[in-house]
Every structure is written in C-alpha cells, then in structure tokens.
Design an enzyme around this catalytic site. Structure first.
Site, short mmCIF file in Angstrom:
data_model
loop_
_atom_site.label_atom_id
_atom_site.label_comp_id
_atom_site.label_asym_id
_atom_site.label_seq_id
_atom_site.Cartn_x
_atom_site.Cartn_y
_atom_site.Cartn_z
N LEU A 16 0.81 -1.21 0.00
CA LEU A 16 0.00 0.00 0.00
C LEU A 16 0.84 1.26 0.00
O LEU A 16 0.46 2.27 -0.59
CB LEU A 16 -0.92 0.01 1.23
N GLY A 17 1.97 1.23 0.67
CA GLY A 17 2.78 2.43 0.74
C GLY A 17 4.16 2.11 1.28
O GLY A 17 4.40 1.03 1.82
N GLY A 19 7.73 4.25 3.05
CA GLY A 19 8.35 5.49 3.49
C GLY A 19 9.76 5.24 3.95
O GLY A 19 10.33 4.16 3.75
N GLY A 20 10.34 6.25 4.57
CA GLY A 20 11.72 6.13 4.99
C GLY A 20 11.93 5.14 6.10
O GLY A 20 13.01 4.58 6.25
N PHE A 21 10.90 4.89 6.91
CA PHE A 21 11.06 4.04 8.07
C PHE A 21 10.15 2.81 8.04
O PHE A 21 10.35 1.89 8.82
CB PHE A 21 10.76 4.81 9.36
N THR A 24 3.80 -0.53 4.33
CA THR A 24 2.49 -1.03 4.71
C THR A 24 1.97 -1.94 3.61
O THR A 24 2.20 -1.70 2.42
CB THR A 24 1.49 0.11 4.95
N LYS A 41 1.83 -3.11 9.06
CA LYS A 41 2.89 -2.11 8.99
C LYS A 41 4.21 -2.77 9.40
O LYS A 41 4.30 -3.38 10.46
CB LYS A 41 2.59 -0.94 9.91
N ASP A 139 0.10 14.25 14.92
CA ASP A 139 0.14 14.30 13.46
C ASP A 139 -1.27 14.34 12.88
O ASP A 139 -1.60 13.60 11.96
CB ASP A 139 0.91 13.10 12.90
#
Length: 617
Positions: A16-17, A19-21, A24, A41, A139
């Site tokens: 799904l996605g 990122g840097g860390f 998912t 995740k 956030d």
C-alpha cells in the site's frame, strides 16, 4: 516477502505504501474464517546493530500499547497483532475501507462554514477520547483521517507519532509538556512548541484548527503568512465571509503561544458546540458550491451513498520530522485512483455556481411590489431544489448582508426572516444522525427536556439508530427516570451488540435505582469491552465503595486515575475508600488532590474535614 506468510498467518495481497522508516501492506488473515483483510505495517530497520534494534523495538512496543489502548474506540483502528520476525517488526491493524480526507480538501475550493464546523466537531470528538487516555497524537492532518464507507464516519489513523504523556518522567502536570527532544509531525500543522520537541495536548488542538482553516480558506497552511508583529496566522483575509464566532474559536485554537489555546480537545469541542446552529440561515440569498464528493468526485459523505469510491487503507505514520510539501509525508506516496484495482470511476463534478448578476438585480428592483410575492414563492419553491443540491454535494449557505443596500426595493426589517433547518429535511438515515447530534448538544447544555424530544425525533426518523436510544437513556437518567432509561439502553444494545457506552449508562440507571450489584456487573462488562473508558472504572469504584468493598474500590479507582488524573470525583472516591480502611493520611492526600482540581467540590471538602478531625490536625 510476498511468497511467505507474515507471522505465520498473514498473506500479502499488495503493498500500500512505503516510506523512509516503514512499509504497509494489505493482507489476508488466513487463520480466521473468510480470511478477513487487515493492514500490516513493517518497520524498516536499515542498521541491524543491537542499539538500533532496541530503539526500533521500543518504538513499536510503544505504538502497540497505545493502539491497543485506543483501538476500543469505534473511530480508531483496532490493533490485531504485534509481532517480531527475523529482526523485523510488524503491526497488524483493522482495515478501513474509505477515502482520506485529503481527497476532499482541495486547494482553491473552500468549504462552507457549516461543513467546516461539523468536520471540526467530529474530529474533536475522537481527539477528546485520545486526550482522555493521556495521549498526544502529534500528526493530525487530512491524510490521517479516513471517511469510512460503511457508515460515513471519520476514522483517525496513524498513531506512529504518538506520545503518552504519563510515560514521561519530566511531565509538567499543569501543561502536559514532555521531555521529547525530537520534533515529530507535519510542517504546517505543527505549532512552535512541537517543533521544539515539547508537544502538549494543545498542540493537537492547533493542528485541528489548521485543518479547519485549510478547509475554510481552500489554502494549504504553508501558504498562509504570519502577522509580523504578533506571529499569529493572518488567515482571515482569505475567508472574509467567515462568521465572527467561528473565527474567534479558530483563532484561539491556533494561537502561537500554547498557553492561549484551548488546553485539550474537550474544551475546543465545547466552544464549537456553543456556536449558533450552523444549519440555520436566512432564506433568499446565496448558494455556495462545495463538492462533497472530494477530489474527482470520490468519497461518500453519507451512509447509503452508492457512489463508487477509492479505498483508503488504514496506515500508521512513522515518526516524520518536519515533513514539507503541503501535508504529505513519506508514508503516503500512493494516491489510489480510478486506474487502481477494484476502483470504479465516479461521476464528474457539477458545474460551478451561478449567481444573480447586478443588472438582473437592478431590473428586479424596478418591478412593482406584487413581484415580491412572486419572488417569495419562487424562493420557497427552491428549498426542495436546494436540499437536493446539498444532498448531492452542495452546502447551502445564507448571507444576510445580501439583503442590505439599495439592491432590493425593501428594508430587511420589512420582510420576515424564517429560520430553515435543512437538517430536518434530510433523508431518514441522515436526519436521524443530525437530530441525535443536536440532542447530544442539548444534553451537554443541561437542556434535558429539549434533548429528550430531539432524541425521540431521531428515533422516529430511524427506528434502529442506536446512538439516539443511548441519548434517550442518558437524558432519562438526568431526569431521574431510571426505569425508562434502562428500556432505552436496552434498545441501544439491541441495535448495536458492541456498545460499551450503553452498557455503562444502563449501569448508571441501575445504580440510580439503588440496584448496586446489577450496576456493578454492567460496569465490569464495560471494563472488559472497553478497558480505556475512564468513566466506567470510576463508576465501578464508586459502587464498590457503596457496597463496603473498599480495597476493591481502590483498585478500580486506581485504574480510573491512571486514565484520567484530572477528576476530582475519582480522587474523592479514593479518599473515601482509604478513609474506610483507616488510612487517614492517604484520605487527606486524596482529598487535597481533589480540591486542587476543584476547590469547590463539596464531597472532597467534607472528607478532608472529617479526616483532619479524626487525626487531630
């Protein structure tokens, strides 16, 4: 990775996605019947040395504890599992089918004031629960809010950046400040204290205020300048028609100095609920176009809509410092669109609004007075059309100022100003939700007969709407009518099998009748269903103390205080229980803590006096 089962049970469908860390994935849980979907995740640990792994393990353990604590709320994704495999860390969460709010908030397309107020109230209601658990989200932004398809409710996601206030050894009890030294959040939605690594509850309030300003102005927050003298956001120039009461609330939510803001989401919510009814207005003015289906027509706002929309996954945010570029972070690079598997194209947006030209208005002003009757009939005839437009993606707004000046051949005082509540003209399901929220507002104001009548109207609109029955139950308790309240709570539970708030309210009604054992059983059931609910632990402790079971009462009250240390009643009940066990020093300490929170709380005053007299102070 796709060829194996994660944790021995999760089969990957697609990514799904990334990122840097973290990454998912959408997965199937093959250990459960029908292989339900959920979201995994995975923390990406680049450096596998012991120190890095320990830090990663600590971050994920913290996130898992918070998600478990908060996931009992119906608008926060539930945690399914938390595991480590081959020095990789995984969280499995409930999958939410819906569309992110970021699809609905488009640049250059401001929302109506009505829609902004309702959005802020919905977000703050969820955030009030989060703050009640002593958690700062850090956030809040459009991409972390999903409009769930099955019931049209917002779901708050992305708890990877949370901070548990009570976990900090350097906690400031008055301000909620913590000893965090890393700034985590999204640029534009972060106040200055969060940049400094010292978030408060009011930091989340700031972010929600920015969300409201963004929707109201149609501008990304990074594009709104600060006042060079006060450092306050100079946003009002981009929303010149905003009402003064709403603007005042938003100003206080986004104050530069955290001490000038609402301290928690609950106070901000109360201020919004005291605004004039946003669905009231004067007839015969202007229609504001607000396309409620979101970007490219996606995203149903109301349950029952058959518009096909994209599916937004439940994703949790990694700690991302100073994320720039509008409100995006590295966790959300995927923008699902009509080319994505399983997504159908929706109908295109409607045409832009058309308003009456000055020439036409001038011509109208030259007509005879009998035309006023014709105009009035035409205006009233458009109400049905206006409702239809609102239902399909418009928001109806009314501007009394348009009736002033020499445009019309009469003064405003000469024309009746009927109040039209469009909420009462909604289809049955939406009308029930609207009326139930109105009832909640009346109940919070102590207007119990009015609240009861409004809840009854909600039930009449939709006979199986459980929140309306809960509202009736709470209101009947406030009116000292416990037998009727129990019947109302039973109705709520009949239509919603998982409803901890209804269980707790039924317990309140049983307690009001003096049936303490029945009340205790209901409070215990509520604790099992929703361990995070502070009020149910307080109720349980209070009833145990009434039953003379003081040691058990202390244990229950300690659970309540762990979830909310700011309750004078909780500290007083603890003091009563320690008094009953002849622990007079503890009783005095508890009563003094209660009086610090509420100097006028009579039960605490009485307890302290009795304890002091007993030990001769």
């Amino acid at each position: 990775m796709d060829q194996t089962l994660l944790g021995g049970r999760y089969q990957v469908i697609r990514r799904l996605g990334s990122g840097g860390f973290s990454r998912t994935f959408l997965v199937n849980d093959v250990h459960l019947p029908n292989h339900p979907r959920c979201v995994i995740k995975q923390l990406k640990v680049q450096d596998k040395d012991t120190g890095t792994l320990d830090m990663a393990r600590r971050l994920f353990d913290t996130e898992a504890r918070v998600l478990y604590q908060l996931g009992s709320h119906p608008q926060i994704p539930a945690l399914m599992a938390h595991f480590e495999e081959d020095q990789e860390f995984y969280l499995a969460q409930e999958y939410i089918e819906g569309s992110r709010l970021s699809r609905h908030v488009e640049e250059g397309k401001p929302w109506s004031e009505t829609r902004v107020v309702l959005l802020l109230q919905e977000v703050l209601e969820i955030l009030s629960f989060v703050h009640g658990q002593q958690v700062i989200h850090r956030d809040i932004k459009p991409s972390n809010l999903i409009r769930r398809h099955r019931d049209g409710k917002l779901v708050l996601i992305d708890f990877g950046a949370v901070k548990q206030v009570t976990s900090s050894p350097l906690l400031d009890a008055e301000t909620g400040a913590t000893n965090i030294t890393v700034a985590i959040g999204t640029h534009g939605y972060m106040p200055n204290e969060q940049y400094a690594g010292k978030p408060r509850f009011s930091s989340d309030v700031y972010a929600v205020g920015i969300l409201g300003i963004r929707a109201l102005t149609g501008m990304y927050p990074q594009k709104i300048d600060e006042d060079p003298i006060t450092s306050e956001l100079a946003w009002r120039q981009y929303a010149p028609e905003v009402s003064s009461p709403l603007a005042t609330v938003l100003d206080k939510m986004v104050r530069y100095d955290f001490r000038d803001r609402y301290p928690t989401a609950q106070e901000a919510l109360a201020a919004l609920q005291n605004l004039p009814n946003p669905l009231h207005g004067l007839v015969g003015t202007q229609i504001y176009r607000t396309w409620m289906k979101g970007t490219r027509g996606r995203g149903p706002t109301f349950p029952g809509d058959d518009t096909n929309t994209a599916m937004g996954p439940t994703e949790t945010t990694e700690p991302t410092a100073f994320a720039d570029d509008q409100d995006s972070t590295s966790l959300f690079p995927v923008d699902l669109d009509s080319s994505h598997s399983g997504v159908l194209a929706a109908s295109p947006p409607v045409e832009p609004k058309r308003s009456m030209t000055p020439g036409l208005m001038s011509a109208f002003s030259k007509r005879h007075s009998w035309l006023l009757m014709l105009a009035t009939g035409a205006v009233l005839g458009t109400l049905g059309l206006g409702l239809g437009l609102w239902r399909s993606g418009f928001t109806i707004g009314f501007q009394p100022a348009l009736l002033s000046g020499n445009v019309l051949p009469f003064q405003r005082a000469e024309v009746p100003s009927p109040l039209i509540d469009f909420g009462l003209l909604l289809p049955a399901e939406e009308k029930a939700v609207y009326l139930s929220r109105q009832g909640d507002r009346l109940w919070s104001q102590g207007r119990y007969p009015d609240a009861l009548a409004t809840y009854n109207e909600s039930v009449a609109a939709q006979s199986d709407y459980a929140p309306a029955y809960l509202g009736r139950c709470k209101t009947l308790i406030s009116l000292k009518r416990p037998i009727e309240a129990i019947a109302a709570c039973d109705d709520a539970l009949a239509y919603s099998t998982y409803y901890p708030a209804a269980l707790r309210s039924k317990g309140n009604a049983e307690e009001q009748q003096g049936k303490l054992l029945a009340a205790l059983a209901l409070y215990e059931s509520t604790n099992r269903q929703m361990p995070a609910m502070f009020e149910a632990w307080l109720d349980r402790g209070r009833v145990l103390q009434k039953l003379g079971r003081s040691a058990e009462a202390i244990a229950a009250i300690d659970q309540a205080i762990a979830r909310n240390r700011e309750s004078a009643e909780a500290w007083t009940v603890r003091g009563e229980a320690t008094w009953a066990l002849n622990r007079y020093d503890q009783a005095i300490i508890a009563s003094e803590k209660a009086l610090q929170l509420d100097p006028d709380y009579a039960p605490a005053q009485d307890l302290r006096q009795r304890a002091r007299e007993t030990i001769g102070r």
